[in-house]
Design an enzyme around this catalytic site. Structure first.
Site, PDB file in Angstrom:
ATOM      1  N   ARG A  25       0.454 -11.902   9.194  1.00 17.37           N
ATOM      2  CA  ARG A  25       1.434 -11.935  10.292  1.00 17.37           C
ATOM      3  C   ARG A  25       2.156 -10.590  10.421  1.00 17.37           C
ATOM      4  O   ARG A  25       3.307 -10.509  10.801  1.00 17.37           O
ATOM      5  CB  ARG A  25       2.442 -13.070  10.094  1.00 17.37           C
ATOM      6  N   LEU A  63       9.728  -8.917   6.451  1.00 15.00           N
ATOM      7  CA  LEU A  63       9.532  -8.478   5.075  1.00 15.00           C
ATOM      8  C   LEU A  63       8.419  -9.256   4.379  1.00 15.00           C
ATOM      9  O   LEU A  63       8.324 -10.471   4.508  1.00 15.00           O
ATOM     10  CB  LEU A  63      10.845  -8.661   4.299  1.00 15.00           C
ATOM     11  N   GLU A 115      14.102  -6.053  13.104  1.00 18.70           N
ATOM     12  CA  GLU A 115      14.764  -4.779  12.818  1.00 18.70           C
ATOM     13  C   GLU A 115      13.917  -3.605  13.290  1.00 18.70           C
ATOM     14  O   GLU A 115      14.444  -2.619  13.817  1.00 18.70           O
ATOM     15  CB  GLU A 115      15.048  -4.672  11.317  1.00 18.70           C
ATOM     16  N   GLU A 135      17.186 -14.423   7.035  1.00 23.44           N
ATOM     17  CA  GLU A 135      17.518 -13.921   5.700  1.00 23.44           C
ATOM     18  C   GLU A 135      18.506 -14.825   4.967  1.00 23.44           C
ATOM     19  O   GLU A 135      18.413 -15.003   3.745  1.00 23.44           O
ATOM     20  CB  GLU A 135      18.086 -12.502   5.799  1.00 23.44           C
ATOM     21  N   ARG A 138      17.005 -17.502   3.033  1.00 26.07           N
ATOM     22  CA  ARG A 138      16.133 -17.039   1.952  1.00 26.07           C
ATOM     23  C   ARG A 138      16.910 -16.345   0.835  1.00 26.07           C
ATOM     24  O   ARG A 138      16.327 -15.784  -0.074  1.00 26.07           O
ATOM     25  CB  ARG A 138      15.065 -16.097   2.527  1.00 26.07           C
TER      26      ARG A 138
END
Length: 260
Positions: A25, A63, A115, A135, A138
């Site tokens: 992805r 990320l 971002e 985020e 997580r």
């Protein structure tokens, strides 16, 4: 130029840069960011504008959590300082480099992917795009400049909502909060981004540089300092191309109309 992780092509004076981890992805890790930075730097030398897109069904899911989990192991080696800031240095090359960038967004544009998109100057999303900053769910925080760039685009309240609740935005909702400037039909983001980049590339390099480098810095200044910086840029010596463009425009305006 084409690497395993990032592709690079020139279409005339437009650099086309593609994230190339479709099976992941287009998740971002140090190697991807390094390759992306190299491609962006090359584009600054080769082209007058650039486009960044994602191969496969997503722009970027953000990320690479597998890499992060590996780093967070108690026995993991200490990360060298220069690696910690590769997100900032790479995205700054996009945001405040030598040429403007347009991002073509589709599918997941989440976390670090958002971002990255925010580092570009114009964002085009197709109707399949979803945006989020998960985020908070997580146990981590934004680390790719989003606390500055995304917050300045959409404001604290909206960004806090996305981070605290895990809420996702559709393409239309993203346009409503000014996260993207254009929404197109599914599959149409890349062509629209290329069209915009071609139009941007027709501007003088000096004007594009002032818009992408001077204008955002003026936003950080006081009213008086901002006006002073505006004056300094207005008083800069213009390249010959600017004078020629003004002359052509005035001649078209003053040319007598032909008989119908």
């Amino acid at each position: 130029m084409s690497s395993e992780l990032v592709t690079y092509e020139l279409e005339g004076n437009i650099a086309i840069i593609g994230l190339n981890r479709a099976n992941k992805r287009n998740a971002l890790n140090d190697d991807v960011l390094r390759a992306l930075g190299e491609a962006v730097a090359r584009a600054g030398d080769d082209a007058d504008a650039g486009v960044i897109f994602g191969h496969g069904p997503n722009f970027s899911a953000g990320l690479d959590l597998a890499q992060l989990a590996e780093r967070l192991r108690p026995d993991a080696p200490t990360v060298r300082k220069r690696k910690r800031y590769i997100w900032h240095t790479t995205f700054d090359l996009i945001a405040r480099g030598t040429i403007p960038f347009v991002t073509a967004l589709h599918g997941a544009t989440i976390g670090g992917g958002l971002e990255l998109a925010a580092a570009a100057h114009i964002r085009v999303a197709d109707e399949t795009t979803i945006f989020g900053l998960p985020e908070g769910q997580r146990g981590i925080f934004v680390g790719g400049g989003g606390s500055v760039r995304i917050q300045r685009i959409i404001g604290y309240s909206t960004m806090a909502d996305l981070m605290l609740t895990g809420r996702m935005l559709t393409a239309e909702e993203a346009r409503e909060v000014r996260l993207v400037q254009y929404v197109v039909d599914a599959g149409g983001a890349l062509e629209k981004a290329k069209s915009l980049a071609s139009k941007i590339a027709q501007n003088t390099p000096q004007t594009n540089w002032q818009i992408t480098n001077v204008l955002p810095r003026m936003n950080d200044l006081s009213h008086d300092d901002g006006l002073f910086m505006e004056y300094l840029n207005t008083a800069m010596v213009r390249p010959p191309e600017t004078v020629e463009r003004l002359r052509e425009f005035l001649e078209k305006r003053t040319k007598p109309a032909g008989r119908g």
